[in-house]
Design an enzyme around this catalytic site. Sequence first.
Site, PDB file in Angstrom:
ATOM      1  N   ARG A   1      10.734 -13.106 -46.794  1.00 41.52           N
ATOM      2  CA  ARG A   1      10.641 -11.638 -46.764  1.00 41.52           C
ATOM      3  C   ARG A   1      11.488 -11.103 -45.607  1.00 41.52           C
ATOM      4  NH1 ARG A   1       8.835 -11.064 -42.410  1.00 41.52           N
ATOM      5  NH2 ARG A   1       9.247  -8.834 -42.576  1.00 41.52           N
TER       6      ARG A   1
ATOM      7  N   ASP B   1      15.245  -1.510 -44.780  1.00 42.77           N
ATOM      8  CA  ASP B   1      15.514  -2.202 -46.043  1.00 42.77           C
ATOM      9  C   ASP B   1      16.677  -1.552 -46.774  1.00 42.77           C
ATOM     10  OD1 ASP B   1      12.629  -3.108 -45.509  1.00 42.77           O
ATOM     11  OD2 ASP B   1      13.367  -4.377 -47.144  1.00 42.77           O
TER      12      ASP B   1
ATOM     13  N   LYS C   1       9.403  -0.368 -44.052  1.00 43.41           N
ATOM     14  CA  LYS C   1       7.992  -0.634 -44.348  1.00 43.41           C
ATOM     15  C   LYS C   1       7.145   0.641 -44.351  1.00 43.41           C
ATOM     16  CE  LYS C   1       6.522  -3.777 -45.146  1.00 43.41           C
ATOM     17  NZ  LYS C   1       6.456  -4.111 -46.576  1.00 43.41           N
TER      18      LYS C   1
ATOM     19  N   ARG D   1      12.910  -8.210 -55.802  1.00 47.65           N
ATOM     20  CA  ARG D   1      12.341  -7.095 -55.035  1.00 47.65           C
ATOM     21  C   ARG D   1      13.325  -5.936 -55.115  1.00 47.65           C
ATOM     22  NH1 ARG D   1       9.450  -8.181 -49.463  1.00 47.65           N
ATOM     23  NH2 ARG D   1       8.340  -6.295 -50.115  1.00 47.65           N
TER      24      ARG D   1
ATOM     25  N   LYS E   1      22.759  -3.172 -45.173  1.00 47.96           N
ATOM     26  CA  LYS E   1      21.519  -2.469 -45.549  1.00 47.96           C
ATOM     27  C   LYS E   1      21.838  -1.046 -46.049  1.00 47.96           C
ATOM     28  CE  LYS E   1      18.880  -5.741 -43.370  1.00 47.96           C
ATOM     29  NZ  LYS E   1      18.367  -5.692 -42.021  1.00 47.96           N
TER      30      LYS E   1
ATOM     31  N   CYS F   1       6.230  -3.364 -38.494  1.00 50.12           N
ATOM     32  CA  CYS F   1       6.571  -4.438 -39.422  1.00 50.12           C
ATOM     33  C   CYS F   1       7.214  -5.605 -38.668  1.00 50.12           C
ATOM     34  CB  CYS F   1       7.453  -3.945 -40.572  1.00 50.12           C
ATOM     35  SG  CYS F   1       7.426  -5.123 -41.966  1.00 50.12           S
TER      36      CYS F   1
HETATM   37  C1  RUB Z   1      10.108  -5.938 -44.220  1.00 42.59           C
HETATM   38  C2  RUB Z   1      10.555  -4.721 -43.512  1.00 42.59           C
HETATM   39  C3  RUB Z   1      11.570  -4.911 -42.413  1.00 42.59           C
HETATM   40  C4  RUB Z   1      12.982  -4.770 -42.995  1.00 42.59           C
HETATM   41  C5  RUB Z   1      14.049  -5.159 -41.994  1.00 42.59           C
HETATM   42  O1  RUB Z   1       9.299  -5.660 -45.335  1.00 42.59           O
HETATM   43  O2  RUB Z   1      10.199  -3.612 -43.825  1.00 42.59           O
HETATM   44  O3  RUB Z   1      11.403  -3.935 -41.423  1.00 42.59           O
HETATM   45  O4  RUB Z   1      13.116  -5.611 -44.124  1.00 42.59           O
HETATM   46  O5  RUB Z   1      13.868  -6.509 -41.629  1.00 42.59           O
HETATM   47  P1  RUB Z   1       8.709  -6.888 -46.202  1.00 42.59           P
HETATM   48  P2  RUB Z   1      15.080  -7.414 -41.094  1.00 42.59           P
HETATM   49  O6  RUB Z   1       7.879  -7.706 -45.270  1.00 42.59           O
HETATM   50  O7  RUB Z   1       7.916  -6.212 -47.273  1.00 42.59           O
HETATM   51  O8  RUB Z   1       9.891  -7.661 -46.752  1.00 42.59           O
HETATM   52  O9  RUB Z   1      15.609  -6.707 -39.867  1.00 42.59           O
HETATM   53  O10 RUB Z   1      14.425  -8.720 -40.775  1.00 42.59           O
HETATM   54  O11 RUB Z   1      16.074  -7.517 -42.181  1.00 42.59           O
END
Ligand code: RUB
Length: 318
Positions: A16, A194, A205, A59, A230, A125
Amino acid sequence: MIVEETAQKIRTMEIRGAGRIARAAAQALLEYSRNLHDRDLAGYCREIQRAADLLVSTRPTAVSLPNAINLVIKPLMNESVVEVAWKNLEERASGFIKRSEDAVSIIGALGARNIRDGDIILTHCNSEAALACILNAHQQGMNIEVYATEVRPRNQGHITIKTLSDAGIKTNFIVDSAARHFMKEVDLCITGADAITVNGSVINKIGTSQIALAAHESRVSFIVAAETYKFAPRTILGERILIEERTPDEILPPEMRSELRNVTVRNPTFDVTPADYVDLIITEAGVYPPEMAYTVIKEQLNWDNADLSTDYPYCEEE
Ligand code: RUB
């Protein structure tokens, strides 16, 4: 097999976080490609496309996933020799993984410049990119303290506090609904993303937008740490980001729900923070105000209109 396994792990959230999801998909395509060296070009492309479709369906919100897959497979369309096709695909996949890892450490270094000695930081998150900023500041010897939220219903905050604690960073663990209560003690909020739309909205999140609103109210800076992949190119066409809604079982067990005939449990996984509540977006290509999202998409992702015509559905919502 590797593709099905990875897809299942992403779906069940064993893998995730938007960055990790993207790298896992690229890795799965790379390994799958190595198993297809005996195919002719048409058979190879068919199998890779099938694998890509499966991975991208796991997802719906993290744009990093279709962006990574597109990057790895799109140039396949121009290949005419199968050996060249798989060699190039495998190079692109491993190149993406390496650049993605490098991006996180560059973001960490740039993000730390926005942190001051003595700062109290709130994060929500579990974001590799956001944590990279905090860890980098700590490694530079800054005396910082963190508020980390629990992150109902999947408790990603547990991963965050373990990382922070292992690094020796003073951390306060709070329930999500305590974020506004503690905002008066906070100097800076840092989260990941995301997806980021062309108008600078940040999808992260569920609960992120409430935190951004509380930060805005208290004049606390809200910054987002996110790799350029992103950003969501198809939002240029007016498409919206689809917000994943997961099973109600994550919130209320079926046996309890069956007694509550008039109750519908809603479980959106992400929310949208408008650009007005975001001060800066830290990327590996530099630090941008959210209003510059269009520039990032055009110049950093190098997407042109042809890229926008790919089939991967990036969007819907709000
Ligand atoms: C994860 C989430 C993270 C982003 C960024 O949600 O919201 O803040 O994905 O993460 P989930 P990163 O747990 O539902 O996947 O910086 O690690 O890409």
